[in-house]
Design a protein around this motif. Structure first.
Motif, short mmCIF file in Angstrom:
data_model
loop_
_atom_site.label_atom_id
_atom_site.label_comp_id
_atom_site.label_asym_id
_atom_site.label_seq_id
_atom_site.Cartn_x
_atom_site.Cartn_y
_atom_site.Cartn_z
N GLY A 277 0.74 -1.18 -0.03
CA GLY A 277 -0.01 0.01 0.12
C GLY A 277 0.94 1.20 0.20
N TYR A 278 0.36 2.45 -0.27
CA TYR A 278 0.94 3.56 -0.54
C TYR A 278 0.40 4.55 0.36
CZ TYR A 278 3.25 1.73 -4.45
OH TYR A 278 3.82 0.73 -5.62
N LYS A 279 0.91 4.67 1.64
CA LYS A 279 0.55 5.43 2.80
C LYS A 279 0.29 6.95 2.80
CE LYS A 279 1.08 5.90 7.89
NZ LYS A 279 1.82 5.49 9.01
N ILE A 280 -0.70 7.69 2.87
CA ILE A 280 -1.05 8.84 2.78
C ILE A 280 -0.43 9.74 4.03
CG2 ILE A 280 -2.74 10.82 2.67
CD1 ILE A 280 -4.31 8.89 1.05
N LEU A 281 0.45 10.58 3.73
CA LEU A 281 1.34 11.36 4.72
C LEU A 281 0.44 12.86 5.18
CD1 LEU A 281 4.92 10.52 3.77
CD2 LEU A 281 3.43 9.32 5.23
N SER A 282 0.06 13.41 4.17
CA SER A 282 -0.73 14.62 4.34
C SER A 282 -1.83 14.84 3.32
CB SER A 282 0.17 15.73 4.53
OG SER A 282 0.88 16.06 3.14
N LYS A 283 -2.62 15.63 3.53
CA LYS A 283 -3.72 16.03 2.61
C LYS A 283 -4.26 17.56 3.00
CE LYS A 283 -8.63 14.86 1.81
NZ LYS A 283 -9.88 14.12 2.17
N ILE A 284 -4.26 18.41 1.91
CA ILE A 284 -4.44 19.63 2.05
C ILE A 284 -5.32 20.19 1.13
CG2 ILE A 284 -3.83 22.16 2.30
CD1 ILE A 284 -0.97 21.05 2.93
N GLU A 285 -6.57 20.87 1.21
CA GLU A 285 -7.41 21.28 0.27
C GLU A 285 -6.94 22.79 -0.06
OE1 GLU A 285 -12.22 21.69 -0.95
OE2 GLU A 285 -11.59 21.53 1.11
N LEU A 286 -6.35 22.75 -1.42
CA LEU A 286 -5.78 24.12 -1.79
C LEU A 286 -6.69 25.01 -1.99
CD1 LEU A 286 -2.98 22.38 -3.99
CD2 LEU A 286 -2.57 23.39 -1.64
N CYS A 287 -7.88 24.68 -2.60
CA CYS A 287 -8.64 25.46 -3.18
C CYS A 287 -10.11 24.37 -3.29
CB CYS A 287 -8.46 26.39 -4.47
SG CYS A 287 -7.76 25.57 -6.03
N PRO A 288 -11.27 25.29 -3.57
CA PRO A 288 -12.48 24.39 -3.65
C PRO A 288 -12.26 23.41 -4.67
CG PRO A 288 -13.06 26.81 -3.75
CD PRO A 288 -11.59 26.65 -3.94
N ASN A 289 -12.44 21.95 -3.98
CA ASN A 289 -12.32 20.65 -4.78
C ASN A 289 -11.06 20.41 -5.39
OD1 ASN A 289 -14.46 18.63 -4.83
ND2 ASN A 289 -14.67 19.04 -7.35
N GLN A 290 -10.19 20.94 -4.89
CA GLN A 290 -8.48 20.63 -5.39
C GLN A 290 -7.62 20.24 -4.13
OE1 GLN A 290 -7.38 22.30 -9.19
NE2 GLN A 290 -5.49 23.18 -8.38
N TYR A 291 -6.95 19.27 -4.02
CA TYR A 291 -6.10 18.78 -3.22
C TYR A 291 -4.70 18.61 -3.46
CZ TYR A 291 -10.95 17.84 -1.31
OH TYR A 291 -12.36 17.89 -1.03
N GLU A 292 -3.83 18.82 -2.36
CA GLU A 292 -2.61 18.22 -2.42
C GLU A 292 -2.46 17.27 -1.49
OE1 GLU A 292 1.30 19.73 0.03
OE2 GLU A 292 0.34 21.20 -1.30
N MET A 293 -1.77 16.16 -2.09
CA MET A 293 -1.63 15.01 -1.28
C MET A 293 -0.01 14.38 -1.16
SD MET A 293 -3.98 11.73 -1.37
CE MET A 293 -5.50 12.47 -0.74
N THR A 294 0.36 14.26 0.04
CA THR A 294 1.86 13.57 -0.03
C THR A 294 1.79 12.21 0.31
OG1 THR A 294 2.23 14.35 2.31
CG2 THR A 294 3.04 15.72 0.52
#
Length: 277
Positions: A2-19
């Motif tokens: 599996g590929y573990k999600i380290l962070s998740k940020i909603e940058l703007c409406p309906n758009q996300y940054e994920m590490t």
């Protein structure tokens, strides 16, 4: 694995940054390449351009807009969850070289893949300008990150709510009129990339456009990302995603993507009708 999600940020409406922890993916990743993820074991394969990497820590950064089934599913994941499948790096990397003055032009969502490319051009010794454009200020993201990897950042918004009111091409036109530019790279909506190509063609400025928006399968087998470049058939996922913008048949690409959008619209309408029955 599996590929573990380290962070998740909603940058703007309906758009996300994920590490995501993905050491084997980022180990050989280069600017301009992409990955393919699946949000479910039996889910569809979805390509996303690599937005950033931390090779020492094995961390992959992606930016996505939750618009289809799989990206909406991805948006439901949280820190600690694991994605079942990520493949990459895929595609041809950007041809980074020391060529002089480079202008990277990003429209909307195109800012994400433009970051790593801009950073690479700067590290190669170039003078780099970055132009980011969006409909309004709420859709502009990574402004601080961009400023750190280029010599100057320009922002345009259609409504003038941030930066200069208007389009990215008016800033590009001003830059190329004031000083010699050796390389232009555009990533964003097709009409924007075509406008950039039209602007630089007569000025003999080498220009590349990223065709990642038309990729589906990511392996060249489905043919959805087929396009004509200099009279030859190419596939964005294996031959690109970046091509000489002056040789791309943009009319063909735009017409084909419109057909796909019309098909998807009818499919969605039929699904809604089925729910009512």
């Amino acid at each position: 694995m599996g590929y573990k999600i380290l962070s998740k940020i909603e940058l703007c409406p309906n758009q996300y940054e994920m590490t995501i922890l993905a050491p084997y993916v980022v180990r050989n990743a280069q600017a301009g390449q992409f990955i393919i993820f699946r949000a479910e074991e039996n889910g569809e394969r979805v390509p996303l351009t690599i937005a950033d990497v931390n090779k020492a820590a094995g961390i992959l950064t992606i930016v996505f807009m939750a618009v289809g089934h799989s990206t909406q599913k991805l948006a439901e994941f949280n820190v600690g969850d694991e994605l079942p499948d990520i493949a990459g790096p895929l595609g041809q990397p950007t041809g980074i070289r020391n060529c002089g003055t480079v202008v990277c032009v990003a429209g909307g969502y195109g800012a994400a893949p433009c970051y790593l490319i801009t950073k690479a051009f700067k590290e190669a010794g170039n003078k780099v300008y970055m132009i980011m454009g969006a409909r309004n200020k709420n859709l502009i993201f990574w402004q601080d990150k961009m400023e750190k990897v280029c010599d100057k950042l320009y922002i345009t918004t259609d409504d003038g709510s941030l930066g200069e009111k208007g389009f990215v091409t008016q800033v590009l036109d001003r830059i190329v009129s004031q000083e010699p530019v050796d390389h232009v790279l555009a990533i964003g909506p097709m009409p924007m990339m075509r406008a950039v190509a039209d602007l630089t063609r007569n000025k003999n400025i080498y220009t590349e456009a990223s065709m990642n928006p038309i990729m589906v399968d990511g392996t060249g087998m489905c043919g959805a990302c087929r396009l004509t470049v200099g009279g030859e058939t190419k596939f964005a996922c294996v031959d690109g995603p970046e091509f000489n913008a002056h040789l791309i048949d943009f009319d063909e690409v735009i017409n084909r993507t419109k057909i796909y959008k019309d098909i998807e619209k009818k499919r969605s309408e039929n699904c809604n009708l089925m729910k009512l029955v």
